[in-house]
Design a protein around this motif. Structure first.
Motif, PDB file in Angstrom:
ATOM      1  N   THR A 130       0.809  -1.220   0.000  1.00  0.00           N
ATOM      2  CA  THR A 130       0.000   0.000   0.000  1.00  0.00           C
ATOM      3  C   THR A 130       0.840   1.267   0.000  1.00  0.00           C
ATOM      4  OG1 THR A 130      -0.163   0.072   2.415  1.00  0.00           O
ATOM      5  CG2 THR A 130      -1.835  -1.219   1.239  1.00  0.00           C
ATOM      6  N   THR A 131       2.164   1.138   0.015  1.00  0.00           N
ATOM      7  CA  THR A 131       3.141   2.228  -0.039  1.00  0.00           C
ATOM      8  C   THR A 131       3.112   3.097   1.211  1.00  0.00           C
ATOM      9  OG1 THR A 131       3.074   2.327  -2.454  1.00  0.00           O
ATOM     10  CG2 THR A 131       3.991   4.223  -1.328  1.00  0.00           C
ATOM     11  N   PRO A 132       4.060   2.875   2.130  1.00  0.00           N
ATOM     12  CA  PRO A 132       4.066   3.635   3.371  1.00  0.00           C
ATOM     13  C   PRO A 132       4.695   5.024   3.275  1.00  0.00           C
ATOM     14  CG  PRO A 132       5.788   1.988   3.399  1.00  0.00           C
ATOM     15  CD  PRO A 132       5.037   1.774   2.131  1.00  0.00           C
ATOM     16  N   LEU A 133       5.629   5.239   2.344  1.00  0.00           N
ATOM     17  CA  LEU A 133       6.375   6.489   2.320  1.00  0.00           C
ATOM     18  C   LEU A 133       5.555   7.643   1.749  1.00  0.00           C
ATOM     19  CD1 LEU A 133       9.909   5.280   1.181  1.00  0.00           C
ATOM     20  CD2 LEU A 133       9.217   6.038   3.456  1.00  0.00           C
ATOM     21  N   GLU A 134       5.340   8.683   2.571  1.00  0.00           N
ATOM     22  CA  GLU A 134       4.550   9.832   2.141  1.00  0.00           C
ATOM     23  C   GLU A 134       5.190  10.574   0.978  1.00  0.00           C
ATOM     24  OE1 GLU A 134       3.570  12.413   5.329  1.00  0.00           O
ATOM     25  OE2 GLU A 134       2.275  10.953   6.350  1.00  0.00           O
ATOM     26  N   GLY A 135       6.523  10.536   0.907  1.00  0.00           N
ATOM     27  CA  GLY A 135       7.203  11.239  -0.172  1.00  0.00           C
ATOM     28  C   GLY A 135       6.837  10.737  -1.553  1.00  0.00           C
ATOM     29  N   SER A 137       4.095  10.590  -2.936  1.00  0.00           N
ATOM     30  CA  SER A 137       3.106  11.465  -3.583  1.00  0.00           C
ATOM     31  C   SER A 137       3.772  12.539  -4.441  1.00  0.00           C
ATOM     32  CB  SER A 137       2.216  12.117  -2.529  1.00  0.00           C
ATOM     33  OG  SER A 137       2.960  12.995  -1.699  1.00  0.00           O
ATOM     34  N   LYS A 138       5.018  12.891  -4.103  1.00  0.00           N
ATOM     35  CA  LYS A 138       5.725  13.901  -4.890  1.00  0.00           C
ATOM     36  C   LYS A 138       5.979  13.448  -6.317  1.00  0.00           C
ATOM     37  CE  LYS A 138       8.175  15.549  -0.755  1.00  0.00           C
ATOM     38  NZ  LYS A 138       9.499  15.721  -0.110  1.00  0.00           N
ATOM     39  N   ASN A 139       5.964  12.140  -6.527  1.00  0.00           N
ATOM     40  CA  ASN A 139       6.201  11.598  -7.870  1.00  0.00           C
ATOM     41  C   ASN A 139       4.906  11.290  -8.611  1.00  0.00           C
ATOM     42  OD1 ASN A 139       9.009  11.668  -7.542  1.00  0.00           O
ATOM     43  ND2 ASN A 139       9.025   9.669  -6.532  1.00  0.00           N
ATOM     44  N   PHE A 140       3.776  11.561  -7.972  1.00  0.00           N
ATOM     45  CA  PHE A 140       2.483  11.267  -8.573  1.00  0.00           C
ATOM     46  C   PHE A 140       1.549  12.463  -8.408  1.00  0.00           C
ATOM     47  CE2 PHE A 140       4.478   7.243  -7.849  1.00  0.00           C
ATOM     48  CZ  PHE A 140       4.101   6.467  -8.940  1.00  0.00           C
ATOM     49  N   ASN A 141       1.987  13.582  -8.999  1.00  0.00           N
ATOM     50  CA  ASN A 141       1.185  14.803  -9.054  1.00  0.00           C
ATOM     51  C   ASN A 141       0.847  15.377  -7.681  1.00  0.00           C
ATOM     52  OD1 ASN A 141       0.992  14.885 -11.931  1.00  0.00           O
ATOM     53  ND2 ASN A 141      -0.521  13.248 -11.823  1.00  0.00           N
ATOM     54  N   ASN A 142       1.632  15.007  -6.679  1.00  0.00           N
ATOM     55  CA  ASN A 142       1.405  15.518  -5.317  1.00  0.00           C
ATOM     56  C   ASN A 142      -0.001  15.261  -4.804  1.00  0.00           C
ATOM     57  OD1 ASN A 142       3.874  16.646  -4.327  1.00  0.00           O
ATOM     58  ND2 ASN A 142       3.672  18.309  -5.802  1.00  0.00           N
ATOM     59  N   LYS A 143      -0.604  14.181  -5.262  1.00  0.00           N
ATOM     60  CA  LYS A 143      -1.922  13.850  -4.715  1.00  0.00           C
ATOM     61  C   LYS A 143      -1.746  13.468  -3.251  1.00  0.00           C
ATOM     62  CE  LYS A 143      -2.280   8.892  -5.763  1.00  0.00           C
ATOM     63  NZ  LYS A 143      -3.083   7.846  -6.444  1.00  0.00           N
ATOM     64  N   HIS A 145      -1.233  11.772   0.133  1.00  0.00           N
ATOM     65  CA  HIS A 145      -0.859  10.411   0.493  1.00  0.00           C
ATOM     66  C   HIS A 145      -1.910   9.863   1.460  1.00  0.00           C
ATOM     67  CE1 HIS A 145       1.779   6.999   1.122  1.00  0.00           C
ATOM     68  NE2 HIS A 145       1.678   7.154   2.440  1.00  0.00           N
ATOM     69  N   PRO A 146      -2.558   8.747   1.134  1.00  0.00           N
ATOM     70  CA  PRO A 146      -3.621   8.237   2.003  1.00  0.00           C
ATOM     71  C   PRO A 146      -3.088   7.837   3.380  1.00  0.00           C
ATOM     72  CG  PRO A 146      -3.644   7.152  -0.151  1.00  0.00           C
ATOM     73  CD  PRO A 146      -2.362   7.907  -0.054  1.00  0.00           C
ATOM     74  N   ALA A 147      -3.915   8.037   4.396  1.00  0.00           N
ATOM     75  CA  ALA A 147      -3.575   7.591   5.738  1.00  0.00           C
ATOM     76  C   ALA A 147      -3.549   6.062   5.774  1.00  0.00           C
ATOM     77  CB  ALA A 147      -4.585   8.128   6.746  1.00  0.00           C
ATOM     78  N   GLN A 150      -6.868   4.174   5.377  1.00  0.00           N
ATOM     79  CA  GLN A 150      -7.438   4.414   4.054  1.00  0.00           C
ATOM     80  C   GLN A 150      -6.682   3.649   2.977  1.00  0.00           C
ATOM     81  OE1 GLN A 150      -7.090   8.402   2.436  1.00  0.00           O
ATOM     82  NE2 GLN A 150      -9.043   8.224   1.351  1.00  0.00           N
ATOM     83  N   ARG A 151      -5.364   3.530   3.118  1.00  0.00           N
ATOM     84  CA  ARG A 151      -4.590   2.779   2.133  1.00  0.00           C
ATOM     85  C   ARG A 151      -5.092   1.340   2.034  1.00  0.00           C
ATOM     86  NH1 ARG A 151       0.001   5.111   4.628  1.00  0.00           N
ATOM     87  NH2 ARG A 151       0.838   3.073   5.242  1.00  0.00           N
ATOM     88  N   TYR A 152      -5.442   0.758   3.179  1.00  0.00           N
ATOM     89  CA  TYR A 152      -5.919  -0.618   3.157  1.00  0.00           C
ATOM     90  C   TYR A 152      -7.355  -0.726   2.647  1.00  0.00           C
ATOM     91  CZ  TYR A 152      -1.644  -2.376   5.119  1.00  0.00           C
ATOM     92  OH  TYR A 152      -0.327  -2.730   5.276  1.00  0.00           O
ATOM     93  N   GLU A 153      -8.150   0.317   2.852  1.00  0.00           N
ATOM     94  CA  GLU A 153      -9.482   0.346   2.253  1.00  0.00           C
ATOM     95  C   GLU A 153      -9.376   0.402   0.726  1.00  0.00           C
ATOM     96  OE1 GLU A 153     -11.513   3.673   3.855  1.00  0.00           O
ATOM     97  OE2 GLU A 153     -11.631   2.875   5.902  1.00  0.00           O
ATOM     98  N   ILE A 154      -8.451   1.224   0.251  1.00  0.00           N
ATOM     99  CA  ILE A 154      -8.210   1.308  -1.197  1.00  0.00           C
ATOM    100  C   ILE A 154      -7.748  -0.037  -1.731  1.00  0.00           C
ATOM    101  CG2 ILE A 154      -6.716   2.340  -2.959  1.00  0.00           C
ATOM    102  CD1 ILE A 154      -6.692   4.902  -1.205  1.00  0.00           C
ATOM    103  N   ALA A 155      -6.816  -0.666  -1.021  1.00  0.00           N
ATOM    104  CA  ALA A 155      -6.280  -1.951  -1.469  1.00  0.00           C
ATOM    105  C   ALA A 155      -7.353  -3.025  -1.519  1.00  0.00           C
ATOM    106  CB  ALA A 155      -5.149  -2.392  -0.544  1.00  0.00           C
ATOM    107  N   ASP A 156      -8.257  -3.015  -0.563  1.00  0.00           N
ATOM    108  CA  ASP A 156      -9.343  -3.992  -0.527  1.00  0.00           C
ATOM    109  C   ASP A 156     -10.211  -3.881  -1.778  1.00  0.00           C
ATOM    110  OD1 ASP A 156     -11.233  -5.865   0.301  1.00  0.00           O
ATOM    111  OD2 ASP A 156     -12.289  -4.447   1.590  1.00  0.00           O
ATOM    112  N   GLU A 157     -10.642  -2.666  -2.096  1.00  0.00           N
ATOM    113  CA  GLU A 157     -11.465  -2.478  -3.288  1.00  0.00           C
ATOM    114  C   GLU A 157     -10.655  -2.739  -4.553  1.00  0.00           C
ATOM    115  OE1 GLU A 157     -13.934   1.044  -5.615  1.00  0.00           O
ATOM    116  OE2 GLU A 157     -13.637   1.238  -3.447  1.00  0.00           O
ATOM    117  N   TYR A 158      -9.403  -2.332  -4.546  1.00  0.00           N
ATOM    118  CA  TYR A 158      -8.499  -2.534  -5.684  1.00  0.00           C
ATOM    119  C   TYR A 158      -8.411  -4.019  -6.030  1.00  0.00           C
ATOM    120  CZ  TYR A 158      -4.200  -1.336  -8.348  1.00  0.00           C
ATOM    121  OH  TYR A 158      -3.254  -1.122  -9.321  1.00  0.00           O
TER     122      TYR A 158
END
Length: 446
Positions: A130-135, A137-143, A145-147, A150-158
């Motif tokens: 789920t990618t822990p490093l907040e940095g 986001s700097k490589n992906f349009n600065n969107k 970084h999910p908490a 939330q990262r695991y909620e995204i992964a579940d649906e993904y």
């Protein structure tokens, strides 16, 4: 051939980490300094592991670096590209790569791994992170970084979406009848038409059902959220505990969670990532360990420690003072690891120096003569601390030593196979084939 007297056998993978996984491993006299970007080196490791009948080679990955990152992270191959290359020089070993659910799209990932599964004849595996490093986001349009949660909620649906896409085509959907002109059976084509909280994906996937029905899903992470995700979706979990007691507790916890998702204990394999150091005797082992530790400076160790805490700058603290109180720092990063670092430092009264060096150059838990290591693996396996192990060598020569000296002992014990069980990763892991979810629905309607 040794007759197996056990109901199950140990599974092995090895991690492809270039010259090594610590800050200064590339400096070892026997290391190939550019191993992380050296295709011949990686091919030789994969071939060697296949000759030893390993289940898979495993590629960890990340999407953010800075000047303090581990050298291997600074300059390495993209996993899917590398695994596709390895598929052409191997025949039966599994090919497992890491791709993030927080910074990629389900359709692309489903297509990439389905393609790898076809290219390799059914040997693909996806390590879900789920990618822990907040940095990152700097490589992906600065969107944002999910908490953590939330990262695991995204992964579940993904994962729901990706599995649905892998089920787009039923078996034998492509008839390719030249006489009638019928290329495929439209009754065996299904669009997922998914509309959820995080993803809207119509489908279908533009590649047929794969040789092992769908690639093997690994999940990496030991937090409660990670365990739940693995229990629901994964075929295998990649974890790391420091001792057998902790590993047995983790094993029981994850296996117990399977029941709530209608799954059986043998539906999910638990792999412990382990460091290994092999020597002729204690003197030889200590010599190898000291050679390794002297390569790592305290500055390197502080940088390595900082990565787990969102690249926190530990150089600001007094080295020999007690490990600093970091509050909640790290909870949205490598949570299970940062919690452990804080706990161990507090319980043992470690200074910052002691903590940094302990994590940068830990003595591998599986250390000893070949027989001692084989016996230790047997204990962990028979006491249900693991179903298998992902080997990370402490020195550039460790994997070769492990294959030549430890594997034969395990084979004589009847704990490890002498031949592959099949041609696909699913067969060799002894995992059942999944049903096509759309075909199941149709059968129930009939």
């Amino acid at each position: 051939m040794t007759i197996n007297t056990y109901s199950r056998q140990i599974h092995f993978g090895t991690i492809l980490q270039g010259a090594g996984g610590n800050m200064s491993a590339w400096r070892h006299p026997d290391a190939i300094a550019n191993a992380s970007i050296n295709l011949d080196f990686v091919k030789n490791i994969a071939i060697q592991a296949e000759q030893a009948k390993f289940d898979f080679v495993f590629i960890a990955d990340g999407l953010y670096i800075n000047e303090k990152s581990i050298p291997h992270f600074l300059n390495r191959f993209e996993p899917i590209t590398l695994l596709s290359a390895l598929a052409s020089v191997t025949q039966k070993i599994g090919l497992v790569g890491t791709v993030s659910t927080s910074y990629s799209e389900p359709f692309n990932v489903a297509r990439q791994f389905a393609s790898l599964d076809h290219i390799s004849g059914g040997r693909a595996g996806w390590n879900v992170v789920t990618t822990p490093l907040e940095g990152t986001s700097k490589n992906f349009n600065n969107k944002p970084h999910p908490a953590h949660q939330q990262r695991y909620e995204i992964a579940d649906e993904y994962l729901d979406v990706v599995k649905g896409l892998w089920d787009s085509w039923e078996d034998h959907a492509f008839v390719r009848n030249k006489e009638t002109g019928k290329f495929f059976d439209p009754n065996k084509l299904h669009a997922i038409q998914h509309t959820g909280k995080y993803f809207q994906v119509h489908g279908p996937l533009n590649i047929e059902r794969t040789p092992q029905d769908r690639p093997i899903v690994f999940q990496a992470g030991a937090s409660i959220s990670g365990q739940d995700l693995a229990a629901k979706h994964a075929d295998a979990i990649f974890t790391h505990q420091h001792n057998r007691v902790e590993a047995k507790a983790f094993y029981r916890s994850v296996k117990e969670k399977l029941k709530s998702y209608g799954r059986q204990e043998n539906d999910l394999l638990i792999f412990q990532g382990i460091g290994v150091l092999i020597g002729q005797d204690q003197s030889d082992i200590e010599r190898q360990y000291q050679q390794m530790t002297t390569l790592v400076s305290i500055e390197n160790a502080l940088d390595y420690l900082g990565r787990f805490f969102e690249h926190h700058d530990f150089s600001r603290y007094e080295l020999d003072a007690p490990f600093p109180d970091l509050g909640t720092l790290g909870e949205n990063s490598f949570r299970s690891t940062t919690d452990e670092i804080k706990r161990v430092a507090k319980e043992n009264g470690y200074s910052l120096r002691q903590t940094a060096l302990a994590w940068a150059t830990p003595k591998p838990p599986f250390t000893g003569t070949p027989l001692e290591i084989a016996n230790q693996l047997e204990e962990w396996f028979e006491e249900n601390a693991a179903d298998g192990f992902i080997i990370q060598g402490a020195t550039p020569n460790t994997l070769t030593q492990f294959i030549q000296q430890v594997i034969p002992i395990l084979q004589k014990k009847g704990l490890y196979r002498t031949e592959y069980l099949g041609t696909t990763l699913r067969e060799n892991l002894q995992l059942s084939r999944p049903h096509n979810q759309f075909q199941t629905i149709q059968q129930k309607e009939k």
